[in-house]
Design an enzyme around this catalytic site. Structure first.
Site, short mmCIF file in Angstrom:
data_model
loop_
_atom_site.label_atom_id
_atom_site.label_comp_id
_atom_site.label_asym_id
_atom_site.label_seq_id
_atom_site.Cartn_x
_atom_site.Cartn_y
_atom_site.Cartn_z
N HIS A 179 -40.23 -35.06 17.39
CA HIS A 179 -39.25 -34.78 16.94
C HIS A 179 -39.75 -35.64 15.24
CE1 HIS A 179 -35.37 -36.28 14.77
NE2 HIS A 179 -34.94 -35.31 15.02
N ARG A 181 -38.79 -37.93 13.76
CA ARG A 181 -38.12 -39.47 13.59
C ARG A 181 -39.79 -40.00 14.34
NH1 ARG A 181 -34.04 -42.63 13.57
NH2 ARG A 181 -35.55 -44.56 14.14
N LYS A 182 -39.95 -38.96 14.08
CA LYS A 182 -42.04 -39.20 15.26
C LYS A 182 -43.06 -39.19 14.57
CE LYS A 182 -39.08 -40.15 18.51
NZ LYS A 182 -38.14 -39.28 17.94
N ILE A 183 -43.75 -40.33 14.27
CA ILE A 183 -45.04 -40.27 13.68
C ILE A 183 -46.08 -38.94 13.16
CG2 ILE A 183 -45.12 -42.35 13.47
CD1 ILE A 183 -47.15 -42.89 15.01
#
Length: 374
Positions: A179, A181-183
């Protein structure tokens, strides 16, 4: 002054070129790029097998299914997690049983898991919350003798380490998120990694309606053989467009994690001098990727968590309330649970801005607000 976001994906021309190449190839659905992404991700995480899917929620769902969890089973999960962790248990007909977490890491522990086990427990979903690695070996020491499967929810943990290896390397099965929001992001998307070939093979079928022959394999022949559907499957496929982005992002992962850890260290140094604030830190057994940099607001800080969030918003800084408590949401309130640590962390933590492109002046803006309330 411009708005400072809590997270910002690091995307650039390399991702654009990778997606363009897929479009020009004429094959944009699940195909060769997905297979390549799976191979590279498995190598990065030191996993035997990787199966790309449409989301981490899909990965959790399929992970529980291939591990044999179903109707009438109990699944121990943290309430201190995004609600998808508990939802996945209900998707397979099981009952989520909420366990409390460690007050420092926010993760399940061997002790909290042991307290929550029942005669019907078939699996434990162990979350690496915010990228902080959970103590997998300790939890497995409780679960393995009982035949309880430990599924590692590594949604936030790409780039984190556990006992000197990538998070998830020692898990029988793990679920990952890509997603924004993930790095490591593919826009939307997820992955299953597992040490078991039979679980990986079944997950590959189930993600594609349980077809006996994949769409990519059928497309490769002029006269496709008829497919069979031995069980009810799902449409949990990743596209080659997403995988092309993921391949580029995977190559950037070491640099991204190094930068995030540098920014986290700067935060920690400053916050340790502010009475009433406790920042998240590395556990003894591993290193975090600091996917979420959260801070606990204590009683001796001049304002509470909500007050600090408001002050940050006034400065055009977008922070977020800390990890949610699933047992307090209407969807799972009927389960019932007494989780004092979860309640405390849910009410007192907030997530500060942290992203690869964050400058020293950006971070100084955040710290100025934290100090001003002192």
């Amino acid at each position: 002054m411009s708005r400072l976001n809590v997270m910002q994906p690091w995307l650039g021309s390399a991702e654009v070129e990778a997606v363009t190449a897929v479009i020009e190839s004429g094959w944009v659905a699940q195909g060769p790029r997905v297979a390549e992404f799976e191979r590279l991700f498995a190598a990065q995480q030191q996993a035997e097998h990787a199966v790309a899917v449409s989301s981490c929620t899909a990965a959790l769902h399929l992970g529980l299914l291939v591990a044999g969890v179903g109707e009438g089973d109990d699944v121990v999960v943290p309430s201190f997690s995004f609600i998808a962790t508990a939802n996945a248990a209900t998707y397979v007909g099981a009952r989520p049983v909420f366990a409390d977490v460690d007050p420092v890491t926010g993760n399940l522990t061997a002790e909290t898991v042991a307290t929550a086990l029942t005669d019907r427990t078939r699996a434990v979903v162990l979350v690496d919350q915010g990228g902080v690695p959970a103590d997998l070996d300790a939890v497995r020491a409780v679960c393995d003798p009982r035949g309880v499967v430990v599924l590692e929810d590594a949604a936030c943990a790409a780039g984190a380490t556990y006992r000197g290896r990538p998070v998830g390397a020692g898990a029988d099965i793990a679920a990952w998120s890509f997603h924004p929001r993930k790095i490591l992001t593919t826009g939307e998307g997820g992955m299953i990694t597992t040490s078991r070939a039979d679980w990986a093979e079944r997950a590959r079928r189930l993600r594609e309606h349980a077809m006996s022959v994949s769409a990519a394999a059928r497309h490769a022949t002029v006269l496709a053989s008829p497919e069979e559907y031995a069980e009810v499957g799902f449409n949990f496929r990743m596209t080659d467009l997403q995988a092309a982005v993921g391949i580029v992002q995977l190559g950037r992962l070491p640099e991204v994690v190094a930068r995030r850890r540098e920014l986290a260290a700067s935060y920690a140094k400053a916050i340790h001098e502010i009475s009433g604030l406790r920042p998240v830190t590395d556990p003894e057994h591993g290193t975090s990727n600091f996917q979420s940099y959260w801070v606990e607001v204590g009683d001796d800080y001049p304002t509470d968590r909500e007050g600090l969030l408001a002050r940050l918003a006034e400065a055009d800084i977008s922070a977020r309330r800390g990890i949610m408590a699933a047992h307090r949401q209407p969807a799972h309130a009927h389960v019932g649970a007494h989780l004092p640590v979860t309640d405390l962390l849910t009410d007192r933590t907030l997530i500060l801005p942290l992203f690869h492109q964050m400058s020293e002046s950006d971070q100084a803006r955040v710290l100025e607000v934290l100090r001003h309330d002192r």
